[in-house]
Enzyme design. Sequence first.
Site, short mmCIF file in Angstrom:
data_model
loop_
_atom_site.label_atom_id
_atom_site.label_comp_id
_atom_site.label_asym_id
_atom_site.label_seq_id
_atom_site.Cartn_x
_atom_site.Cartn_y
_atom_site.Cartn_z
N GLN A 138 0.57 11.29 23.06
CA GLN A 138 1.68 11.71 23.92
C GLN A 138 2.59 10.51 24.23
O GLN A 138 2.14 9.49 24.71
CB GLN A 138 1.14 12.32 25.22
N LYS A 164 0.27 21.83 25.97
CA LYS A 164 -0.08 21.85 24.54
C LYS A 164 -1.54 22.26 24.35
O LYS A 164 -1.86 23.06 23.47
CB LYS A 164 0.19 20.48 23.91
N ASP A 216 2.24 15.38 14.72
CA ASP A 216 3.57 15.27 15.32
C ASP A 216 4.62 14.88 14.28
O ASP A 216 5.83 14.92 14.56
CB ASP A 216 3.56 14.21 16.43
#
Length: 299
Positions: free
Chosen positions: A98, A54, A121
């Site tokens: 994460q 990412k 997200d």
Amino acid sequence: MSYTLIDGKKVADIIRQQIHEDVQEWIARGNRPPRLQAVLIGNDPASKTYVQAKTKACKEVGIESNTAVIPDTISIKELKETISVYNKDDSIDGILLQLPLPAHLHPSKVIETMDFRKDVDGFHPMNVGRLAVGQPTFRSCTPAGILELFRYYSITTKGKNAVVVGASNIVGSPMAIMLSRENESGKATTTLCHKYTRDLTQHIIQADILIVAVGSPNLITGPMVKEGVVVIDVGINRVSDGSAPKGYKITGDCHFESVAEKASLITPVPGGVGPMTVAMLMKNTLLAAKKSIYPEEYL
Ligand code: NAD
């Protein structure tokens, strides 16, 4: 039936190129580059790989990023404090936490601490709620990426039977919300299956569009699906394979050969959904920098 392979890498490359151009234009207008703060807790090798992928993708499109690598001994109180520092830092546009987190850190409690305007997200209840009622929001990256694949391959959802297998907060559940809304990318009659579903095949066989996000190799096989179905395999499973250089191979949740035989379109694993997830994170980070979802005057 001959099928079309959905090339997620190709579509993600096109989207990333567009984001790169948009970032250049944003900077040319006198703005600083968008910035993502990644938070990696513990030593899980898969999580480390995802964060690296990412942040590398960020760099390629002109988004700055920084990764905080935090030992898994961190308490929930300390982690919440760390996140509130990022919340207050105006040089940070997006925060990426994460997942999965170590067992003692409950993800919902941590996510709720995050400023929803930086939740790129799309996991914060504010953003999930706005998705559910059809307001502009940061959409969860994996299902948002799947809708982009539909757009690229002209796969229409209106009036179709869509079956989503797997009901997690990050993939299956937001996917079902998106497909079932009566808006441009929805209008599908949507069934959400999970581990408590009785007779999975009875539902799957009805699917015009089948999305599988479980984490169970070969869960779906050819005889379970209808002729002409569109199949999106989200699963990422490491399956041991002595002939592979690393001793394992990556497979999805579908038995590819038998399902593809009946499908009209199908995603491969790898190279299907995965690259789209990363591209959507870039897109959300740029939206966060531009304050497109939550303008300055919001709150
Ligand atoms: P999760 O573990 O949080 O949830 C799994 C879901 O599957 C649950 O709702 C569970 O009830 C359901 N389930 C389990 N066994 C089942 C069965 N036999 N029949 C029907 N449903 C069953 O999963 P997740 O985080 O959504 O991830 C699912 C898979 O997708 C994993 O392999 C993960 O690695 C992968 N994934 C891929 C991407 C990507 O970008 N390609 C992104 C996120 C997750």
